[in-house]
Design a protein around this motif. Structure first.
Motif, short mmCIF file in Angstrom:
data_model
loop_
_atom_site.label_atom_id
_atom_site.label_comp_id
_atom_site.label_asym_id
_atom_site.label_seq_id
_atom_site.Cartn_x
_atom_site.Cartn_y
_atom_site.Cartn_z
N ARG A 166 -52.67 16.84 48.82
CA ARG A 166 -53.68 16.82 49.88
C ARG A 166 -53.16 15.94 51.01
O ARG A 166 -52.77 14.80 50.77
CB ARG A 166 -55.02 16.27 49.36
CG ARG A 166 -55.66 17.12 48.26
CD ARG A 166 -56.13 18.47 48.79
NE ARG A 166 -56.75 19.32 47.80
CZ ARG A 166 -56.13 20.33 47.17
NH1 ARG A 166 -54.85 20.60 47.42
NH2 ARG A 166 -56.78 21.07 46.30
N ALA A 167 -53.19 16.47 52.25
CA ALA A 167 -52.58 15.78 53.40
C ALA A 167 -53.60 14.89 54.11
O ALA A 167 -54.73 15.32 54.36
CB ALA A 167 -52.06 16.83 54.38
N SER B 6 -53.64 11.98 57.52
CA SER B 6 -52.90 11.31 58.59
C SER B 6 -52.99 9.80 58.43
O SER B 6 -54.05 9.28 58.07
CB SER B 6 -53.50 11.70 59.94
OG SER B 6 -53.49 13.10 60.08
N HIS C 239 -58.41 7.83 57.16
CA HIS C 239 -59.81 8.17 57.41
C HIS C 239 -60.05 9.53 56.74
O HIS C 239 -59.51 10.54 57.19
CB HIS C 239 -60.10 8.31 58.91
CG HIS C 239 -59.77 7.09 59.71
ND1 HIS C 239 -59.68 7.08 61.09
CD2 HIS C 239 -59.49 5.81 59.32
CE1 HIS C 239 -59.40 5.86 61.51
NE2 HIS C 239 -59.25 5.08 60.46
N ARG D 151 -62.43 12.55 55.43
CA ARG D 151 -63.74 13.22 55.52
C ARG D 151 -64.02 13.94 54.22
O ARG D 151 -63.13 14.61 53.66
CB ARG D 151 -63.73 14.23 56.67
CG ARG D 151 -65.09 14.84 56.95
CD ARG D 151 -65.05 15.71 58.18
NE ARG D 151 -64.57 17.05 57.89
CZ ARG D 151 -65.34 18.03 57.40
NH1 ARG D 151 -66.61 17.83 57.15
NH2 ARG D 151 -64.81 19.21 57.16
N PRO E 32 -67.17 19.66 52.18
CA PRO E 32 -68.11 20.30 51.24
C PRO E 32 -67.35 21.12 50.21
O PRO E 32 -66.50 21.94 50.58
CB PRO E 32 -68.97 21.20 52.13
CG PRO E 32 -68.79 20.67 53.53
CD PRO E 32 -67.43 20.03 53.58
N GLY F 157 -65.04 20.09 48.32
CA GLY F 157 -63.65 19.63 48.19
C GLY F 157 -63.48 18.69 47.01
O GLY F 157 -64.19 17.68 46.90
N GLY F 158 -62.53 18.98 46.13
CA GLY F 158 -62.36 18.22 44.90
C GLY F 158 -61.91 16.80 45.15
O GLY F 158 -62.56 15.82 44.74
N PHE F 159 -60.79 16.62 45.83
CA PHE F 159 -60.22 15.29 46.00
C PHE F 159 -61.09 14.42 46.91
O PHE F 159 -61.39 13.27 46.59
CB PHE F 159 -58.79 15.39 46.57
CG PHE F 159 -58.17 14.06 46.78
CD1 PHE F 159 -57.79 13.26 45.70
CD2 PHE F 159 -57.98 13.56 48.06
CE1 PHE F 159 -57.23 12.01 45.90
CE2 PHE F 159 -57.42 12.30 48.26
CZ PHE F 159 -57.05 11.53 47.18
N THR F 160 -61.51 14.96 48.04
CA THR F 160 -62.26 14.13 48.99
C THR F 160 -63.62 13.73 48.39
O THR F 160 -64.12 12.64 48.66
CB THR F 160 -62.44 14.82 50.35
OG1 THR F 160 -63.12 16.07 50.16
CG2 THR F 160 -61.11 15.07 51.02
N THR G 58 -62.25 13.44 62.00
CA THR G 58 -61.22 12.50 61.53
C THR G 58 -59.85 12.79 62.16
O THR G 58 -58.88 12.10 61.86
CB THR G 58 -61.10 12.53 59.99
OG1 THR G 58 -61.07 13.89 59.56
CG2 THR G 58 -62.25 11.79 59.33
N TYR H 8 -56.47 23.85 55.33
CA TYR H 8 -56.54 23.81 53.87
C TYR H 8 -55.17 23.47 53.30
O TYR H 8 -54.14 23.84 53.88
CB TYR H 8 -56.90 25.18 53.30
CG TYR H 8 -58.29 25.66 53.56
CD1 TYR H 8 -59.39 24.91 53.17
CD2 TYR H 8 -58.52 26.89 54.16
CE1 TYR H 8 -60.67 25.37 53.39
CE2 TYR H 8 -59.80 27.37 54.37
CZ TYR H 8 -60.87 26.59 53.99
OH TYR H 8 -62.13 27.05 54.20
N VAL I 180 -54.84 25.80 48.17
CA VAL I 180 -56.19 26.30 48.44
C VAL I 180 -56.10 27.57 49.29
O VAL I 180 -56.77 28.57 49.02
CB VAL I 180 -57.03 25.22 49.16
CG1 VAL I 180 -58.40 25.76 49.54
CG2 VAL I 180 -57.18 24.01 48.26
#
Ligand SMILES: Cc1cc2nc3c(=O)[nH]c(=O)nc-3n(C[C@H](O)[C@H](O)[C@H](O)COP(=O)(O)OP(=O)(O)OC[C@H]3O[C@@H](n4cnc5c(N)ncnc54)[C@H](O)[C@@H]3O)c2cc1C
Length: 351
Positions: free
Chosen positions: A148-149, A151, A165, A167, A170, A172-175, A214, A334, A338
């Motif tokens: 997962r990228a 910045s 930062h 975000r 909705p 989203g597994g990791f976030t 973000t 994505y 994904v």
């Protein structure tokens, strides 16, 4: 049979292994060609095939329209040669000095700064250091080869910590995990630095920066880098959010402006609540840029955020006279796994 790729107008030539993309082979050869999402979606790696033929066996070249295909444009992050190639592409020499590496970073602080944004500070182990250029990103490495990228939101001159930062997406597994459960002290395996969204310091042109959500993160790093350099280049920062509740680190622009002779920040709300429209510009952030600067020909533009903003901004800014090679962007696409799953689902193929 391996093919070779020549960079038009230069002596640079590199081999491409069977099934390898042009971008992967270029990286292996130490050439820094522009890229961002690595999924064929954002168009940062667009180049022109001057001679030869390529195809797209991994992901379709979604970022190419009919006119670009007719012009023999290609997406180097997905293009696999079918013959020797000559390509017209611009190198980003500065990033070549910052080889990517894998490293464990420890979460030393986390703070919810907006209803769906968390600011995370990470540190490398004692004696280690991640080196990066302002604007670059890192990949968080997850099980099953997923990544997962994000910045890097601070300038490299600021010390050895890394600020992100994030975000909450909705679904989203990791976030979701970062936002709701991740403890301080968690250790993340990362790879970085990545990307070519970096300041072009050989230009003296005034700068417009355009952030969506973000997308503020890499632009914050780039602004702080220019402040560190004591650059006097005019900096016009346009920051787009839906409403004031999403405006995190809201005091920062005023602090920047005190350290720079010509730095201006405009916040643009796309869904203002209550009397917020009285305090800020409203509408889409790229439209606010055009309202302020109907002729963009003298500027360099740096833009980052969601794909819809990048797509709209790219078209509108070039139509307003911005030279296409003066537009630098990172599109928050994505992750490649994904995107592949979405395309498989659309094609009706099981995972
Ligand atoms: C260069 C770059 C830099 C970035 N920098 C930042 C940054 O600084 N800050 C930031 O907040 N974000 C950034 N992003 C975006 C960030 O990488 C994504 O938000 C993140 O990967 C989401 O991960 P996740 O595991 O939470 O969501 P995922 O699990 O990857 O899901 C993402 C979305 O896809 C949907 N989805 C998943 N699988 C499918 C499927 N099979 N079919 C349909 N829909 C599906 C999910 O429901 C969800 O809505 C950046 C992206 C790029 C490419």
């Amino acid at each position: 049979m391996p093919f070779s790729v020549t960079l038009a107008g230069t002596e640079r030539r590199f081999p491409v292994d069977d099934g390898e993309t042009v971008l992967e082979a270029a990286r292996r050869a130490g050439l820094a060609l522009p890229y961002s999402c690595l999924g064929g979606r954002c168009g940062s790696c667009k180049a022109t095939i001057v001679d030869g033929e390529c195809h797209y066996p991994r992901q379709p070249a979604l970022a190419l329209d009919a006119a670009e295909r007719a012009h023999h444009d290609a997406l180097l992050c997905q293009a696999v040669p079918r013959s020797d190639l000559t390509i017209a592409a611009r190198e980003v020499p500065s990033v070549a000095d910052f080889p990517r590496r894998q490293l464990a970073l420890k979460v030393v602080a986390r703070e919810i700064v907006a209803p769906d944004v968390v600011r995370v500070l990470l540190k490398p182990p004692r004696g280690e250091r991640l080196r990066w250029l302002a604007g670059q990103y890192l990949d968080v490495l997850l099980p099953e080869g997923k990544r997962r990228a994000f910045s890097i939101a601070n300038a490299p001159e600021e010390g050895d910590h890394v600020e992100l930062h994030i975000r909450q997406v909705p679904g989203g597994g990791f976030t979701h995990w970062v936002f709701t459960e991740m403890p301080v002290g968690a250790v993340w395996r990362i790879e970085g630095p990545l990307g070519t969204f970096v300041p072009r310091e050989d230009s003296e042109r005034p700068i417009v920066m355009v952030a969506g959500g973000t997308g503020f993160a890499p632009l914050k790093a780039i602004v702080e880098h220019f402040l560190h350099l004591r650059s006097a280049r005019p900096l016009h920062v346009f920051r787009g959010v839906r409403d004031e509740s999403e405006l995190y680190l809201a005091d920062l622009p005023a602090q920047w402006a005190r350290r720079h002779p010509a730095l201006f920040v405009e916040t643009v709300l796309s869904e203002p609540k209550g009397d917020e429209a009285a305090r800020h510009a409203t509408g889409f952030v790229h439209e606010a840029v055009l309202r302020n600067f109907p002729d963009l020909s003298p500027f360099d533009i740096y833009m980052s955020g969601p794909p819809a903003l990048i797509e709209a901004g790219r078209r509108a800014f070039v139509a307003a006279g911005l030279p296409a090679d003066r537009l630098y962007y990172d599109s928050f696409e994505y992750a490649p796994d994904v995107l592949a799953a979405i395309l498989r689902a659309r094609a009706g193929i099981g995972a």
